[in-house]
Structures are given as structure tokens and as C-alpha cells.
Design a protein around this motif. Structure first.
Motif, PDB file in Angstrom:
ATOM      1  N   SER A 145       1.066  -1.260   0.380  1.00  0.00           N
ATOM      2  CA  SER A 145      -0.042  -0.249  -0.197  1.00  0.00           C
ATOM      3  C   SER A 145       0.863   1.325  -0.314  1.00  0.00           C
ATOM      4  O   SER A 145       1.703   1.674   1.184  1.00  0.00           O
ATOM      5  CB  SER A 145      -1.018  -0.127   1.173  1.00  0.00           C
ATOM      6  OG  SER A 145      -1.623   1.041   1.425  1.00  0.00           O
ATOM      7  N   ALA A 146       1.575   1.983  -0.933  1.00  0.00           N
ATOM      8  CA  ALA A 146       1.997   3.168  -0.801  1.00  0.00           C
ATOM      9  C   ALA A 146       1.498   4.355  -0.549  1.00  0.00           C
ATOM     10  O   ALA A 146       2.323   4.829   0.221  1.00  0.00           O
ATOM     11  CB  ALA A 146       1.570   3.489  -2.751  1.00  0.00           C
ATOM     12  N   ALA A 147      -0.145   4.064  -0.163  1.00  0.00           N
ATOM     13  CA  ALA A 147      -0.090   5.604   0.927  1.00  0.00           C
ATOM     14  C   ALA A 147       0.293   5.063   1.930  1.00  0.00           C
ATOM     15  O   ALA A 147       0.442   6.326   3.172  1.00  0.00           O
ATOM     16  CB  ALA A 147      -1.482   5.720   0.393  1.00  0.00           C
ATOM     17  N   LYS A 162       4.003   5.123   3.010  1.00  0.00           N
ATOM     18  CA  LYS A 162       5.460   6.388   2.708  1.00  0.00           C
ATOM     19  C   LYS A 162       5.262   7.277   4.221  1.00  0.00           C
ATOM     20  O   LYS A 162       6.444   7.250   4.531  1.00  0.00           O
ATOM     21  CB  LYS A 162       4.518   7.413   1.747  1.00  0.00           C
ATOM     22  CG  LYS A 162       3.559   8.226   1.583  1.00  0.00           C
ATOM     23  CD  LYS A 162       3.083   8.567   0.817  1.00  0.00           C
ATOM     24  CE  LYS A 162       1.246   9.462   0.897  1.00  0.00           C
ATOM     25  NZ  LYS A 162       0.895  10.432   1.598  1.00  0.00           N
ATOM     26  N   ASP A 163       4.414   6.813   4.755  1.00  0.00           N
ATOM     27  CA  ASP A 163       4.622   7.900   6.353  1.00  0.00           C
ATOM     28  C   ASP A 163       3.628   7.577   7.426  1.00  0.00           C
ATOM     29  O   ASP A 163       3.104   8.344   8.330  1.00  0.00           O
ATOM     30  CB  ASP A 163       3.695   9.628   5.967  1.00  0.00           C
ATOM     31  CG  ASP A 163       2.746   9.918   5.614  1.00  0.00           C
ATOM     32  OD1 ASP A 163       1.323   7.914   5.448  1.00  0.00           O
ATOM     33  OD2 ASP A 163       2.429  10.671   5.612  1.00  0.00           O
ATOM     34  N   LEU A 201       8.673  -1.590  -3.593  1.00  0.00           N
ATOM     35  CA  LEU A 201       8.295  -0.857  -2.445  1.00  0.00           C
ATOM     36  C   LEU A 201       8.675  -0.073  -1.489  1.00  0.00           C
ATOM     37  O   LEU A 201       8.901   0.953  -1.159  1.00  0.00           O
ATOM     38  CB  LEU A 201       6.230  -0.054  -2.578  1.00  0.00           C
ATOM     39  CG  LEU A 201       5.672   0.397  -1.949  1.00  0.00           C
ATOM     40  CD1 LEU A 201       5.913   1.729  -3.111  1.00  0.00           C
ATOM     41  CD2 LEU A 201       3.720  -0.381  -1.584  1.00  0.00           C
ATOM     42  N   THR A 227      11.291   2.353  -0.553  1.00  0.00           N
ATOM     43  CA  THR A 227      10.843   3.414   0.433  1.00  0.00           C
ATOM     44  C   THR A 227      11.532   3.372   1.489  1.00  0.00           C
ATOM     45  O   THR A 227      12.024   4.617   2.528  1.00  0.00           O
ATOM     46  CB  THR A 227       8.878   2.857   0.689  1.00  0.00           C
ATOM     47  OG1 THR A 227       8.295   2.855  -0.579  1.00  0.00           O
ATOM     48  CG2 THR A 227       8.659   4.054   2.021  1.00  0.00           C
ATOM     49  N   THR A 277      14.215   5.189   0.868  1.00  0.00           N
ATOM     50  CA  THR A 277      14.242   6.712   0.259  1.00  0.00           C
ATOM     51  C   THR A 277      13.572   7.729   1.216  1.00  0.00           C
ATOM     52  O   THR A 277      14.743   8.529   1.664  1.00  0.00           O
ATOM     53  CB  THR A 277      13.151   6.869  -0.448  1.00  0.00           C
ATOM     54  OG1 THR A 277      13.582   6.263  -1.714  1.00  0.00           O
ATOM     55  CG2 THR A 277      13.333   8.444  -1.426  1.00  0.00           C
ATOM     56  N   LEU A 278      13.072   7.134   2.148  1.00  0.00           N
ATOM     57  CA  LEU A 278      11.806   7.834   3.137  1.00  0.00           C
ATOM     58  C   LEU A 278      12.290   8.306   4.726  1.00  0.00           C
ATOM     59  O   LEU A 278      13.545   7.134   4.656  1.00  0.00           O
ATOM     60  CB  LEU A 278      10.186   7.865   3.008  1.00  0.00           C
ATOM     61  CG  LEU A 278       9.853   8.377   1.350  1.00  0.00           C
ATOM     62  CD1 LEU A 278       8.322   7.791   2.065  1.00  0.00           C
ATOM     63  CD2 LEU A 278      10.370   9.450   1.146  1.00  0.00           C
ATOM     64  N   ASP A 279      11.971   9.406   4.930  1.00  0.00           N
ATOM     65  CA  ASP A 279      12.958   9.297   6.490  1.00  0.00           C
ATOM     66  C   ASP A 279      11.785   9.419   8.017  1.00  0.00           C
ATOM     67  O   ASP A 279      10.933  10.014   7.571  1.00  0.00           O
ATOM     68  CB  ASP A 279      13.423  11.036   6.975  1.00  0.00           C
ATOM     69  CG  ASP A 279      14.106  11.222   8.229  1.00  0.00           C
ATOM     70  OD1 ASP A 279      14.554  10.350   8.755  1.00  0.00           O
ATOM     71  OD2 ASP A 279      14.097  12.000   8.567  1.00  0.00           O
TER      72      ASP A 279
END
Lengths: 296, 98, 514
Positions: A14-16, A19-20, A48, A52, A55-57
């Protein structure tokens, strides 16, 4: 002392959500490549979560990935990808014996070596989800230095037991106790199973109270809205905090006097009391009840 | 990497992107982009796609991108999955992907 | 002194020094045309203002080319009135009108044709959405739309800057003499706060209803003495669109996260005390703040003196359980609010001028302690955009945003840091609706920022260990996730002017290029 009151499941495809998920401030975010991902999407979810995580913090929130078992066609690729993606923890599903953990550890070590990561960087969690796993909880808990904790997964277990989940959880009494004892013998975390009826806030809170009283360090959660509820139950009372602070003050006083014996109100304070006081203050700090500055 | 047939990955859910990769009978790269973020991020999305294909050593392909405001890392992940599916490869060269 | 005999047969002076010329009585019926003449009838008074068709009403009002017609937007997405009236006006061949609606929604797409054909030349509105907004953003109109706030519109009407020739006001219940209210009937919408100003100041007032009731229709929001004509139609709105259901409590974890954090901000801001007053704007997170505030109010035994604004079921619930003493309602958002305004003694309807007109002798936003508002964009100067979307196209409304932001003691903006991959916190907002100097706190799902103009609030939030950042830090956080957006492809043509509540122009919107 790292708290793990909540491990938030995030479906790995689930990309959504991937991500956070950290904004809900669970103690650990756990990306799932296993049961929440269909066979056809295993590759996509793996890419994915890999991209993720690279890349993401996640702003200091501990990250974990639940991989597929080594007995599936996906387990090895999961490890290849995830060691490179570097979550804090890899969680092994359906662990039944110590060998299951060491097999995964061997694979992880191979990849760590290949990419020049210090051996032992990636930590482990093992999920216990079968009758055999429950009975072998102790050997599983003691199987690896990387192992930070064991987690009960009850959804499949109750089916194997020929029962189902009930409100008071009587059917899980043995499994919970077994997992908890094993974790305590090994000196690692014990994490309770998910509560899947996300609508039933009252039932959820009752279960959290139960597992906290049993001694569990925390619970796997499937819905961000459940996080606050768990953390609230794990917030110590003012009285508990007050008592803990006095214990810690007594330690400091003993240290400054160079005395080996810690005393409070004329009674000796032994090691378990000291540990419990530290744990209480750690919980209080995480709940924002005690100022960060309080020293341990 | 050789593209054998058409390969798709991703979804049309919010924050995701659905990407289809297939052989381009002509030479070169064709990107068909449909995105609600087109105005603000269209160029960036094309850049990420071109860059990812280069790293995967994929040439002469047509890429259809149906974007629902995916982040760069999501686009990279979905494109990589679509490429491997289109190439029929299930043994992933992890060393090279790093 | 010269005396004359009047119609009553009495002698009176024609002129009196120091008073002036006097009008002699000319008979009881001579000078009051509306009075019923057939004395002696024992049937109920038949005197009424009902005309058979809208067309007749329009003609009787003397509507001509170049005039200004007005509407209200209490039927939101379910409104039938604007399209119904404009279609008939178009058929009558009347052109070059100014359309002044308190707002327009996505159900007003048919206006595009009327603009193309020259029926409508200018538009005043608080908001624009859907196809109409899209077309206008692409340069449909030669004269820019004037975007006003709710308070700004009331000011413009009361000062005569906006002079309405004919107001066409849909009303959910009405008697034959023009007493109307909004809380009964199949098209009930609750408060008629925006319509009341038009009724009071338009030169001609036409009420349109689908629910004629017995005289006198008390309590009434629009008084009979303001009404010229009444037209009865099959339906003035679609109940589904009137109570949009947009105010149901969100279960979205992100919105709940923002709402809970916003409630913590309010509680620690210094403004949370017994007798405080509050308004929550539309949008899932803003509405959900109420729920968390309720918990805190119960916990600390704090009661609110009043809740203002767009009223929802949550506000009603808190009113009925005694947590909110009074409700001042300019717009009712859902069916519970509609029910309450009809039933509850201290749920009071207010008009747009009372609500927010900055130039009257005291509007209620000035008495507001805390307001929670949404934002599409907010910049590092705390300016807020609630009108243009991330693609530069108009898709929102000014509403009471700037009115309540300046009026309140603490204005709290709630928004996710990133929508899709579009950052909410940026260097310069596309369009300024609310100036940053009136905005106090921003609450996002990634943390809180306090306007440096409010150091005392900042200190309190920090002391409460809330996740406080500078707005620049939040902007950077967003950019790190999304990347830096490219500038929007605006053209030269100006498609809208944004009026600040005081009548000055705060910004303009240019056409977006295809």
C-alpha cells in the motif's frame, strides 16, 4: 531502554500507507510482505518497501519488515532486498523452532557480508503462531543474539486449536503465558497479538489492560487509531511515577556515598525494583508525563 | 534487460501509480504520462522514469504511467516491478539493483 | 393660517410655520396600496403575494439588462434555484446581468452557457467549484469574478457598494405573505443567514418555495415586510445535496491525528477556559477537533459560552448536553443542526452581517476566542489559500475564513503537510485569501508551527511538549518528501479578484493555461 508498546502493521503493497506511517508515532512501524500481500504482488511489495525504506525518513521511529518464510519462494529474495533496505528489524513469521531463526540469521549474515554491513546490524523478531511454536517458545526465544523479542500471532493459532478468539481471551491464556515466560527467560520483549475488530474500542482497551497486567511489553496493532489507546494504558499513574522517581533518587544517593546498598524508607531496594522504576520512568517519558530531562 | 511482453505493476489508489512497460517497435523511449500532479511534477516524473530505465539498462520501450500522486520512490518501485514482469525475470540481480 | 378640509371632513392647516407643508388625509385606502379593500368578507384573508410563475415574478420586478440579481447558497450542492431562475431570465432575453450569489457550487455548471451567451456579465461570489470554476479559470469571463468573504459580502451590500436589484431567495417554508424559515419542509437547510441580508437590502425580493404553509409562519427568518413576490415550485433543492453528509465524523486516521493535535494546541494555548467560544470550519480534520475538545471539556469541567458558524451535529450534541451554552448559526451543515435550530431555544439564527461584517457596529467573529480552519496551501508568512487548487484552478471558497481568522483570539489552521505529492506548506501561496498576520498556529500531521507574532502561544505549546517546529522547518520536511514543485502555467488574463473583507483587493487569480 527501547519501548515497544506498539508495532504498527503496514501492508507492504500500500503506497499510501507505507510512505508515512511513522506520523502516528508507534514505537515500531512494521511493513508486511507476508499475509497482507497476495502471491501475485510479492515482487511489487518487496520493491515498494525497499525503495521507500531507502528513500524516506521515518524520523527516528523504529522500522521492521515482516518477511515471507524461507519455506516459501519469496523468503530469500525478501532477505536479499530487506537487508539492503536496512530496516532495524526483520520479523520472521510462523517460527516453530530455534532452527527457523538461525536459518534466517544465516541468510541475513550472508547478505550483510556481501554488502559490507557489520555482522549483526539487522535485528530479529520472531512470531509464534502455531501450537508447536508455542511449545518451543523458550528455545526460539534463546536462539539468537539478534533476537529482540518474540511476538504472539493468534489468528492462525486459534484455528489450529479448534477454537476462536473470545472477548476475555481465555483460549490464549496458555500461549500468552508461555510466550511471556520464554521472553523473560531470554531477556527479550514479549509482544501480544493483534485485535482485529477495529470498531470495538472498548474490547480493545480491555485486552490491552489484560496483556499489560500479564507482563507483555506491547501489542501489534493494525490501525493507527489503536496506537494512542495502547500508549494510554501503558502510561504510568502519578503515584507509580512518584515512587519510581524516589527509587531512582535513592540509587543516586547510594552512588554518591559510594554505598553498595540502596535503601528507601529504611528498606533495601533490590534489583527488580530498580529495573521496574527505570521501566516506569521510560514509559512516563514516552507518554510525555515526565520531563525528558529526568536522569536515570 | 530484454522486454519480452507487456508488464504492469502498481494500482490506481491514491499515492500510487500504475505503470505498464512494453516493447517499442521503433527505437527510443516513449512515456505516456497521465497525472493529477502533471502541472507541478510532470517533468520530475519523466526524469525519474528515464533515470530508472537507464539503471535497469532497458531501451526502446513504451511506458504508460497512470499517476495518482505517487512519490518518486513509489514510481521507481512500480517501474522496476513492471520491467521485471515484462522481462519475465524472477531471479533478481540484487547486487546490480543497489 | 390657511385651513383645508381633508377626506375625513376635518379642517387642518395646509402649512404650519416651523413644521412645513402638511399632507391632508385622502381616505384610508388612498396611500397604502397593499391594504385589503374588500371589508366585510368573513373568509380568511386571501391577500397574498403569490404569482403563478417565476417568469411573471421576474417581469413584475422589472428586471432589465445590466441589473444585479442575487442568490444564497444554503442549498449547497443541492441547489435548484440559481439554475432555475437564470434559465428563465435567459429565455426572457435579458442580458448583461451581474450575478451576486453568496456562493456557487459544482451544481451550477449550467451558468457556463449563460456566461457564453452574454446573459451573465459579472459574478460576485465567495466560492466557485466544478466545471464553472474550471471554465472561469481558463478565461471564460472578460470581467474578473469578484471573490468576497461572507463578512465582506454583507459589508458590500449594507454599504451599497453591491446594490441588488432583485434577490431570488429559495426558502424551505413560506406562507402566502412572505414569512419564511429554513428549518421545516422537505428542502430544509436550517439557518438562512446569508439570505437575510439580501432580503433586507435588495430593491425587490422574490421568495421561491416548495412548501407553502399556513399563515403566519412563525418563527420566521425572512419577514413578510421585506418580500415582494412568492413563487411556488415543485422543488427548490435536492435534500441529498443540501445535507451533504460531509460533516459525518471522520475515521481517517490522518485527519483524527491532526484533529487531536489541534485540540491539544487549543487546550494549552491559554484560550481554553470556562466560557470560551469556538468555531470549527468545514473539512474532516477541522470538524473532528470538536470531538476531542469535548473530551477535554468534560475532563476539565470547561464549558463554552457559545459556538459560532457553520453548525454541525457534534456542536448540537455538545449544546444539548450542556457543554456549549449558546449556538449562533449562520449556516447549518447537517440535518441535526437543522433539527436543532428549529427546536432549541438557544440555538439562534444569525445573518451574515451579524456574523462577520467588519464595518457594522459589532459582528460576532470579534467575540470569538478560537477558530479552527482548513487550508489548501499556507506559506512561510502564514498566508492561507483556500480558493485555488494545486493545479492553479479555482476550486474552493473564501467563506468566513478571513473573517474568523482576524476576529478570533486564536486562529488555528489544520491541514496535512502533503496532499498526494503536493506540499501544503510552501514559500508563496498561489492565492492569498487570509493574510498571514491574522493566522496564529498551523497544525499538520507532521507537527505544529506558531506564527512568530505569537511568542506567548509558542512558549505555552513548547512547555506542553507539543511537536513544535518553525514553519520553514515544516516547509522543508514537505519538500524533502515531495520534491520542489514547478511553477504553475499561468497566463496573462485576470480571471478573478480577491476582495479582503474590508473591500480592498488582496490578490488576483490569473487564467491557467491548458
Amino acid at each position: 531502554m527501547k519501548l515497544r508498546r506498539t508495532m504498527l502493521y503496514v501492508p507492504g503493497n500500500s503506497a499510501a500507507m507505507v510512505k508515512d506511517a511513522h506520523i502516528y508515532r508507534p514505537d515500531t512501524v512494521m511493513f508486511d510482505l507476508e499475509d497482507s500481500v497476495s502471491y501475485r504482488e510479492k515482487d511489487a511489495a518487496r520493491f515498494l518497501v525497499y525503495q521507500t525504506l531507502r528513500t524516506l525518513d521515518y524520523e527516528g521511529v523504529e522500522t521492521a519488515v515482516r518477511i515471507n518464510g524461507l519455506d516459501t519462494p519469496y523468503g530469500r529474495d525478501d532477505i536479499e532486498a530487506m537487508v539492503r533496505a536496512r530496516p532495524n528489524i526483520i520479523r520472521i513469521p510462523k517460527t516453530e523452532k530455534a532452527q527457523d531463526v538461525t536459518d534466517v540469521e544465516t541468510e541475513i549474515e550472508r547478505v550483510e557480508r556481501k554488502i559490507g554491513l557489520p555482522i549483526g546490524t539487522i535485528k530479529l523478531f520472531a512470531a509464534i503462531e502455531t501450537p508447536l511454536g508455542v511449545l518451543n517458545a523458550r528455545e526460539i526465544a534463546c536462539s539468537s543474539n539478534r533476537l529482540l523479542g518474540i511476538a504472539l500471532g493468534a489468528e492462525d493459532l486459534v484455528t489450529s486449536l479448534r477454537t476462536s478468539r473470545s472477548k476475555d481471551g481465555i483460549e490464549l491464556h496458555y500461549a500468552r503465558s508461555q510466550v511471556l515466560y520464554a521472553a523473560r527467560i531470554a531477556g527479550i520483549n514479549a509482544i501480544d497479538t493483534v485485535y482485529s475488530n477495529v470498531q470495538d474500542e472498548e474490547g480493545f482497551i480491555a485486552e490491552v489492560r489484560l496483556i499489560k497486567q500479564l507482563g507483555f511489553d506491547g501489542k501489534s496493532v493494525i490501525q493507527p487509531n489503536q496506537i494512542k489507546l495502547v500508549h494510554r494504558v501503558y502510561t504510568p499513574t502519578e503515584e507509580e511515577i512518584h515512587k519510581a522517581l524516589r527509587v531512582l533518587a535513592a540509587i543516586r544517593e547510594a552512588e554518591s556515598k559510594g554505598s553498595g546498598v540502596i535503601a528507601l524508607d529504611g528498606r533495601m531496594v533490590d534489583k527488580p525494583i530498580v529495573e521496574r522504576a527505570r521501566w516506569t520512568i521510560e514509559l512516563a517519558k514516552a507518554s510525555g508525563v515526565v520531563p525528558e530531562e529526568v536522569k536515570l | 534487460m530484454r522486454i519480452l511482453h507487456s508488464g504492469t505493476a502498481g494500482t490506481l489508489e491514491s499515492s500510487d501509480v500504475m505503470i505498464t512497460v512494453e516493447r517499442n517497435p521503433e527505437k527510443g523511449l516513449i512515456i505516456e504520462l497521465e497525472s493529477i500532479s502533471e502541472a507541478r511534477f510532470g517533468n520530475r516524473i519523466r526524469e525519474v522514469i528515464t533515470d530508472t530505465l537507464k539503471k535497469l539498462q532497458v531501451q526502446d520501450v513504451k511506458v504508460r504511467v497512470q499517476d495518482r500522486s505517487a512519490l518518486d520512490c513509489t514510481i521507481r518501485a512500480r517501474l522496476t516491478a513492471a520491467v521485471f514482469r515484462a522481462a519475465g525475470i524472477e531471479k533478481y540481480p540484487w547486487e546490480e539493483l543497489e | 393660517m390657511k385651513l383645508v378640509k381633508n377626506a375625513a371632513g376635518r379642517e387642518i392647516p395646509e402649512l404650519f410655520p416651523g413644521i412645513g407643508k402638511l399632507e391632508p388625509f385622502q381616505g384610508a385606502y388612498a396611500r397604502t396600496p397593499l391594504v385589503r379593500r374588500e371589508k366585510g368578507s368573513r373568509t380568511l384573508p386571501r391577500l397574498n403575494k403569490i404569482v403563478d410563475t417565476l417568469e411573471q415574478a421576474i417581469l413584475k420586478c422589472g428586471l432589465q439588462d445590466g441589473m444585479t440579481v442575487s442568490f444564497h447558497h444554503h442549498f449547497r450542492e443541492g441547489d435548484y434555484v440559481v439554475n432555475m431562475v437564470m434559465d428563465i431570465i435567459a429565455n426572457l432575453g435579458i442580458k448583461n446581468l451581474t450575478l451576486a450569489s453568496s456562493s456557487l457550487t459544482s451544481c451550477h455548471t449550467p451558468l457556463v452557457e449563460h456566461i457564453r451567451k452574454g446573459v451573465i456579465k459579472r459574478i460576485y461570489t465567495s466560492g466557485l467549484r466544478g466545471v464553472l470554476a474550471d471554465e472561469i479559470s481558463h478565461g471564460l469571463m472578460d470581467t474578473p469574478v469578484l471573490i468576497h468573504s461572507h463578512g465582506g459580502r454583507a459589508r458590500a451590500i449594507e454599504t451599497g457598494q453591491l446594490s441588488i436589484d432583485v434577490a431570488f431567495l429559495g426558502v424551505p417554508s413560506c406562507d402566502l405573505y412572505g414569512n419564511a424559515n429554513g428549518f421545516s419542509g422537505k428542502s430544509a437547510c436550517g439557518s438562512l443567514g446569508y439570505a437575510i441580508v439580501d432580503a433586507r437590502h435588495a430593491k425587490k425580493v422574490v421568495l421561491i418555495t416548495d412548501n407553502l404553509v399556513d399563515y403566519p409562519n412563525t418563527p420566521f427568518s425572512i419577514d413578510q415586510d421585506l418580500v415582494d413576490y412568492i413563487v411556488i415550485v415543485d422543488a427548490i433543492g435536492d435534500p441529498q445535496g443540501i445535507a451533504t453528509g460531509a460533516t459525518r465524523m471522520t475515521r481517517d486516521p490522518r485527519e483524527l491525528l491532526i484533529a487531536e493535535l489541534a485540540s491539544q494546541v487549543i487546550v494549552t494555548s491559554g484560550y481554553f477556559e470556562d466560557g470560551f467560544s469556538v468555531q470549527t470550519g468545514s473539512g474532516g480534520a477541522a470538524l473532528a477537533v470538536t470531538r476531542f475538545l469535548r473530551e477535554k471539556m468534560l475532563e476539565r469541567n470547561v464549558k463554552a459560552s457559545f459556538a459560532l458558524g457553520g453548525i454541525t451535529s457534534q456542536i448540537v450534541k455538545m449544546h444539548e448536553e450542556g457543554l456549549i451554552k449558546r449556538i449562533l448559526d449562520v449556516q447549518s451543515f447537517d440535518l441535526e443542526a437543522v433539527r436543532s435550530i428549529g427546536e432549541n431555544r438557544y440555538h439562534t439564527e444569525i445573518d451574515a452581517s451579524y456574523y462577520a461584517n467588519p464595518l457594522n457596529k459589532g459582528c460576532v467573529v470579534n467575540k470569538l476566542n478560537v477558530v479552527v480552519l482548513s487550508a489548501m496551501e499556507i506559506d512561510t508568512e502564514f498566508n492561507v489559500n483556500v480558493i485555488t487548487g494545486s493545479d492553479g484552478i479555482i476550486r474552493g471558497a473564501s467563506g468566513g475564513h478571513s473573517d474568523t481568522a482576524i476576529g478570533s483570539g486564536l486562529s488555528v489552521i489544520v491541514a496535512p503537510l502533503v496532499r498526494g505529492r503536493t506540499p501544503t506548506v510552501i514559500d508563496k501561496v498561489t492565492t492569498v485569501i487570509t493574510p498571514g498576520e491574522t493566522v496564529d498556529v498551523l497544525v499538520t500531521d507532521h507537527g505544529v508551527a506558531v506564527n512568530p507574532r505569537r511568542p506567548e502561544v509558542l512558549e505555552r505549546l513548547k512547555a506542553a511538549r507539543l511537536p513544535v517546529y518553525t514553519i520553514e522547518e515544516l516547509k522543508k520536511k514537505a519538500e524533502k518528501v515531495t520534491g520542489i514543485p514547478e511553477p504553475l502555467p499561468f497566463g496573462k488574463k485576470i480571471v478573478a479578484l480577491v476582495e479582503y473583507r474590508d473591500g480592498t483587493i488582496i490578490d488576483m487569480i490569473r487564467e491557467i493555461q491548458p
